[in-house]
Design an enzyme around this catalytic site. Structure first.
Site, PDB file in Angstrom:
ATOM      1  N   HIS A 138       0.826  -1.208   0.000  1.00 28.42           N
ATOM      2  CA  HIS A 138       0.000   0.000   0.000  1.00 28.42           C
ATOM      3  C   HIS A 138       0.860   1.258   0.000  1.00 28.42           C
ATOM      4  CE1 HIS A 138       0.425  -1.813   4.085  1.00 28.42           C
ATOM      5  NE2 HIS A 138       1.023  -0.662   4.309  1.00 28.42           N
ATOM      6  N   ARG A 151      13.360  -5.921   3.113  1.00 27.40           N
ATOM      7  CA  ARG A 151      12.271  -6.663   3.778  1.00 27.40           C
ATOM      8  C   ARG A 151      10.972  -6.331   3.056  1.00 27.40           C
ATOM      9  NH1 ARG A 151       8.216  -5.225   7.412  1.00 27.40           N
ATOM     10  NH2 ARG A 151       7.735  -6.637   9.125  1.00 27.40           N
ATOM     11  N   ASP A 181       7.452  -6.046   3.002  1.00 25.97           N
ATOM     12  CA  ASP A 181       6.449  -5.926   4.053  1.00 25.97           C
ATOM     13  C   ASP A 181       5.107  -6.491   3.594  1.00 25.97           C
ATOM     14  OD1 ASP A 181       5.500  -4.647   6.585  1.00 25.97           O
ATOM     15  OD2 ASP A 181       4.253  -3.527   5.178  1.00 25.97           O
ATOM     16  N   GLU A 200       8.229 -10.825   4.776  1.00 23.31           N
ATOM     17  CA  GLU A 200       7.453 -10.763   6.017  1.00 23.31           C
ATOM     18  C   GLU A 200       6.163 -11.541   5.800  1.00 23.31           C
ATOM     19  OE1 GLU A 200       4.880  -8.332   9.188  1.00 23.31           O
ATOM     20  OE2 GLU A 200       4.871  -7.759   7.094  1.00 23.31           O
ATOM     21  N   HIS A 209       8.884  -5.539  16.239  1.00 19.81           N
ATOM     22  CA  HIS A 209       8.151  -4.294  16.508  1.00 19.81           C
ATOM     23  C   HIS A 209       6.648  -4.547  16.553  1.00 19.81           C
ATOM     24  CE1 HIS A 209       7.741  -4.940  12.309  1.00 19.81           C
ATOM     25  NE2 HIS A 209       6.891  -3.940  12.189  1.00 19.81           N
ATOM     26  N   ARG A 240       1.274  -1.612  20.257  1.00 20.56           N
ATOM     27  CA  ARG A 240       2.597  -2.075  19.814  1.00 20.56           C
ATOM     28  C   ARG A 240       3.696  -1.091  20.224  1.00 20.56           C
ATOM     29  NH1 ARG A 240       1.522  -3.104  13.555  1.00 20.56           N
ATOM     30  NH2 ARG A 240       0.558  -1.070  13.860  1.00 20.56           N
TER      31      ARG A 240
HETATM   32  C1  GLC Z   1       3.651  -5.170   8.541  1.00 25.66           C
HETATM   33  C2  GLC Z   1       4.385  -4.384   9.588  1.00 25.66           C
HETATM   34  C3  GLC Z   1       3.400  -3.741  10.516  1.00 25.66           C
HETATM   35  C4  GLC Z   1       2.475  -2.864   9.710  1.00 25.66           C
HETATM   36  C5  GLC Z   1       1.845  -3.634   8.546  1.00 25.66           C
HETATM   37  C6  GLC Z   1       1.187  -2.716   7.570  1.00 25.66           C
HETATM   38  O1  GLC Z   1       2.960  -6.241   9.075  1.00 25.66           O
HETATM   39  O2  GLC Z   1       5.293  -5.208  10.274  1.00 25.66           O
HETATM   40  O3  GLC Z   1       4.044  -3.016  11.520  1.00 25.66           O
HETATM   41  O4  GLC Z   1       1.463  -2.383  10.557  1.00 25.66           O
HETATM   42  O5  GLC Z   1       2.805  -4.355   7.813  1.00 25.66           O
HETATM   43  O6  GLC Z   1       2.136  -2.116   6.729  1.00 25.66           O
END
Ligand code: GLC
Length: 614
Positions: free
Chosen positions: A160, A258, A260, A302, A369, A494
């Site tokens: 996004h 990474r 995401d 991720e 995190h 968080r």
């Molecule tokens: C990933 C991140 C998280 C974030 C989400 C939306 O899961 O680790 O912190 O809220 O993506 O970008």
């Protein structure tokens, strides 16, 4: 480009051309856009700096570099750790002192502070958040890291953009070209249809998967927060532009990108919109694009999903996707083990990781995190007599410090009023009991809590894969409750475990009698052991042992004439154990003392690294 660089580029392109074209056409069937992508790849290869090009050649010759037993990572927020990029650069000796040589810099690209999701709502992929510095600062930081043998990782938030991104603003103004980059609907029936099958990521803090935009009379898809607009990867323009952003960032000196929230990037009505086959096509194309333009850069996926969904993101041996994936199941199973003092499920999980091909490399961590979600193997737990719903409730209550003799302090995250589900937040030290013991001034409880904290780290280090620490955990930092006073953060627990680096406490890191010193020095020792012991080689044999006691976990490693048996006590009782097949004298690697593994006593919450040489 020099003739030599051109030749290298052609060689890399040729190697992947057939497959890349095939996959691109399968998804987009658009020759013109494919040609444009290839022209972009050439442009980014040409723009790549000489030092990075040299790195590319070295790593092409050593493609398994990231599996090295010397690699130890740490994730950190730039502002929390060093104020800004220059501040992080000034503090690089701290990492070297600890033995950390890979930094995951948490999101630092431009974002609007009141709508940032911790930086995961990017408003410009090519500029740095002004308070953290500039792209030039980033490049000097990555160069300084490389000079010290430190790798750098950053997030590429590809699912996004923020609603403050140029594309989103233009889409909002009604430009069709930009609306086509997102999912816009006038008719509420389509969002409603999606909602029937798409689960919610943030059921409490951001319910639903769509946001109504009053000003344009449209719904836009927002899987995460309402200000994070999902990109439409069915549009080849989105793919090409985002690959441009990926390569632009890679060219700033990244070693690890990474990706995401990658399981979410392809949407299809009538499905859960997660892990669809097209996601794998896109990740495979990214892998090839990286190998063509910047082969020293690797992909960390991720994928916070159940194990059967995670492993496919490695791709196959012939057609690999991600180089590294988070070992999310081992992470949450570890905390389940803390709360139950029952190592059976964790042992099973480690056995299944150990049975995977060795080139599948996991990133191990105790926490990150984000929250800890209870993605456990409930089928197996049921056979132990633990049912999913009551067990999750027990785990959450345990880490809230309410039950099970718990010393933990933490907070719930996104407790879903409908399903009764919840996830969890807290720093490692607070979850291990350090915060409570310190608050109560209970010295022996503090001693036990710190011992347990180091035991969990030692267990993580001994597993197959690369350890990733979280900044602050190396000095046993406890929860930071100050987020509650910040209206932009208060709803998101968080932030409890994303506190500022306590440099005042870090002063005591060399003092073995201080909590900070105990953990810092302990981790230094673990890092040293890991780096210098043959049994930590990525090709070592790794297995778990039957200890005859569910409160104990034991992991063995063997390579090149060195055997290490790790024994970890998850209970508050000293435990006696006999490992019948491991005879003879062992040396405990942290203390140098000699033991046999026949009738050995493992202290409450403690561990041993027992070594034998052949
Ligand atoms: C990933 C991140 C998280 C974030 C989400 C939306 O899961 O680790 O912190 O809220 O993506 O970008």
């Amino acid at each position: 480009m020099t003739i030599q660089d051109e030749t290298i580029f052609r060689r890399r392109l040729t190697r992947h051309m057939d497959e890349l074209r095939w996959l691109y056409m399968e998804l987009y069937n658009d020759e013109g856009m494919f040609d444009q992508l290839c022209a972009d790849l050439h442009r980014f290869a040409e723009a790549r700096g000489d030092a990075l090009k040299a790195r590319d050649l070295l790593r092409e010759a050593d493609p398994g570099w990231y599996q090295s037993q010397e690699l130890v990572g740490m994730m950190l927020y730039i502002d929390n750790f060093g104020g800004n990029l220059k501040g992080v650069r000034g503090n690089l000796p701290y990492f070297t002192e600890l033995g950390v040589n890979c930094l995951h810099l948490m999101p630092f690209l431009n974002t609007v502070p009141e709508r940032s999701d911790g930086g995961y709502a990017v408003s410009d992929f090519r500029t740095v958040r002004p308070d953290l510095g500039t792209m030039a600062d980033l490049e000097s930081l990555t160069a300084a890291c490389h000079a010290k043998g430190i790798q750098v990782c950053m997030d590429f938030v590809m699912n996004h953009t923020s609603e403050d991104h140029e594309w989103a603003k233009r889409a909002r103004r009604g430009e069709q070209e930009y609306r086509n980059r997102y999912f816009f609907y006038t008719d509420p029936a389509i969002p409603a249809e999606y909602e029937k099958t798409v689960p919610q990521v943030f059921p409490t803090t951001a319910p639903g998967n769509f946001t109504w935009l009053e000003d344009c009379g449209q719904y836009v898809m927002t899987t995460f927060y309402p200000y994070q607009w999902d990109l439409n990867y069915r549009n080849p323009r989105v793919f090409n532009e985002m690959m441009g952003n990926f390569l632009f960032l890679a060219n700033r000196g990244m070693d690890i990108i990474r990706i995401d929230a990658v399981p979410y990037i392809w949407k299809q009505l009538g499905t859960g919109c997660r892990n669809l086959p097209q996601v794998h096509t896109i990740v495979r194309m990214m892998r090839m694009i990286g190998e063509i333009v910047c082969p020293s850069v690797i992909l960390l996926g991720e994928v916070v999903m159940e194990p059967v969904k995670v492993v496919p993101y490695f791709g196959t041996v012939d057609k690999p996707e991600c180089h590294l994936l988070y070992n999310v199941t081992t992470m949450c199973t570890t905390w389940h083990t803390v709360a139950t003092r029952d190592t059976r499920l964790l042992r099973k999980q480690l056995d299944s990781v150990n049975s995977l091909p060795r080139q599948y490399t996991f990133l191990n961590y105790l926490r990150c995190h984000d929250d800890i979600g209870w993605g456990l193997d409930y089928g197996t737990l049921r056979s132990f007599g633990m049912e999913e719903i009551p067990h999750k409730k027990y785990l959450n209550d345990y880490f809230l410090g309410l039950t099970g003799g718990s010393n933990s302090r933490g907070e719930l995250y996104n407790d879903d009023p409908v399903t009764g589900d919840a996830r969890f937040c807290g720093t490692t030290a607070s979850l291990c009991g350090v915060e409570k013991a310190a608050a109560e001034g209970d010295a022996s409880a503090l001693d036990r809590a710190l011992r347990f904290d180091l035991t969990l780290h030692a267990m993580m280090f001994l597993q197959s894969g690369i350890p990733m620490l979280f900044s602050g955990d190396e000095i046993a930092q406890t929860n930071d409750y100050s987020y509650k006073a910040d209206p932009d953060k208060a709803a998101d627990s968080r932030y409890l475990h994303r506190g500022k680096m306590r440099w005042d406490l870090a002063q005591r890191r060399e003092d073995p009698s201080a909590p900070e010193g105990r953990i810092f020095r302990g981790l230094q020792t673990l890092n040293e052991i890991r780096r210098h012991s043959p049994a930590f080689s990525p090709s070592a044999d790794i297995w778990t042992l039957d200890t005859g006691d569910d409160g104990l976990l034991s992991i063995g490693r063997y390579a090149e004439g060195q055997k290490i048996i790790g024994i970890f006590n998850f209970t508050e009782w000293d435990k006696r154990v006999t490992l019948p097949y491991d005879r003879g004298v062992f040396t405990e690697m942290l203390t140098g003392e000699s033991y046999t593994l026949q009738d050995l006593t493992v202290p409450a919450y403690g561990f041993y690294y027992m070594e034998q040489r052949f």
